[in-house]
Design a protein around this motif. Structure first.
Motif, PDB file in Angstrom:
ATOM      1  N   ILE A  73       0.922  -1.182   0.092  1.00  8.40           N
ATOM      2  CA  ILE A  73      -0.054   0.008   0.088  1.00  8.40           C
ATOM      3  C   ILE A  73       0.893   1.005   0.271  1.00  8.40           C
ATOM      4  O   ILE A  73       0.485   2.163  -0.553  1.00  8.40           O
ATOM      5  N   SER A  74       2.089   1.307   0.783  1.00  7.47           N
ATOM      6  CA  SER A  74       2.713   2.436   0.827  1.00  7.47           C
ATOM      7  C   SER A  74       3.408   2.734  -0.353  1.00  7.47           C
ATOM      8  O   SER A  74       3.631   3.975  -0.944  1.00  7.47           O
ATOM      9  N   THR A  77       0.735   4.060  -2.952  1.00  4.85           N
ATOM     10  CA  THR A  77       0.002   5.313  -2.773  1.00  4.85           C
ATOM     11  C   THR A  77       1.024   6.291  -2.416  1.00  4.85           C
ATOM     12  O   THR A  77       0.812   7.911  -2.338  1.00  4.85           O
ATOM     13  N   THR A 107      -7.961   0.970   4.272  1.00  9.35           N
ATOM     14  CA  THR A 107      -8.752   1.666   2.936  1.00  9.35           C
ATOM     15  C   THR A 107      -9.744   2.781   3.357  1.00  9.35           C
ATOM     16  O   THR A 107      -9.503   3.836   2.334  1.00  9.35           O
ATOM     17  N   ILE A 110      -7.094   5.891   2.871  1.00  7.41           N
ATOM     18  CA  ILE A 110      -6.608   6.049   1.799  1.00  7.41           C
ATOM     19  C   ILE A 110      -7.785   6.572   0.814  1.00  7.41           C
ATOM     20  O   ILE A 110      -7.273   7.572   0.177  1.00  7.41           O
ATOM     21  N   LYS A 111      -8.872   6.209   1.226  1.00  6.20           N
ATOM     22  CA  LYS A 111     -10.088   6.594   0.199  1.00  6.20           C
ATOM     23  C   LYS A 111     -10.633   8.275   0.632  1.00  6.20           C
ATOM     24  O   LYS A 111     -11.014   8.794  -0.085  1.00  6.20           O
TER      25      LYS A 111
END
Length: 195
Positions: A73-74, A77, A107, A110-111
């Motif tokens: 993820i890192s 993003t 999530t 992030i979103k």
């Protein structure tokens, strides 16, 4: 009906609805019915996902699986994610549910939060698993629906595990403190922490 049968039925109903809309369109009403069908399908998919079995959790410690997810993820993003990777030794079924709680937290950040940093600490203290999670985003008060589906999913998974959650949010920081009881039957064998 099993959940996968429900999903098939909902998708068939959506297809029929779209075909009907091509012939007779009612603005507002048709969109709302489709949104409801999508929501129902999404709920059924969550039930299916919760019932899935993953051999990965039998063979590897939860902390390694979380660490790999965070690394991915890192990189994807650009968000800096600090995580204390310590062995947790929790049985598969409980580990999967905890993993899904953490994925939902990630999530949501992030979103919705616009954050650039996330901090995650997962550790056992006696018979309690403590999850301390924070991001430096806009804060929940800035969201149009601060108790959306993601937060509801987190709450229901924590309730299933008989845990509790406290959320503190302000501009620049949202912090979750989650405590989940870990009984002796939830503790798994010590698993090698290497990849």
């Amino acid at each position: 009906f099993p959940s996968h049968d429900m999903v098939g039925g909902i998708l068939a109903a959506m297809k029929i609805k779209l075909q009907t809309m091509k012939l007779r369109y009612e603005p507002g009403k048709d969109e709302n019915e489709l949104i409801q069908l999508l929501d129902n399908c999404n709920e059924e998919l969550y039930k299916i996902i919760d019932d899935l079995h993953s051999p990965e959790f039998e063979e590897r410690d939860l902390s390694i699986i979380i660490g790999e997810r965070i690394e991915m993820i890192s990189k994807a993003t650009g968000i800096s994610i600090a995580f204390n990777q310590v062995p947790l030794n929790i049985i598969e079924q409980t580990a999967i549910k905890i993993y899904r709680i953490i994925c939902e937290l990630l999530t949501n950040s992030i979103k919705h939060s616009g954050c650039s940093e996330i901090s995650l600490v997962v550790e056992k203290s006696g018979d309690i698993l403590n999850i301390n999670y924070a991001d430096n985003g806009i804060g929940m008060q800035a969201l149009s629906n601060p108790n959306g589906r993601g937060v509801q999913n987190i709450k229901s998974r924590i309730a299933f595990l008989q845990g509790n959650m406290e959320v503190n949010s302000k501009t620049g920081e949202t912090r979750y403190t989650i405590n989940i009881p870990i009984n002796k039957q939830d503790e798994g064998p010590t698993i090698v922490t290497g990849k």
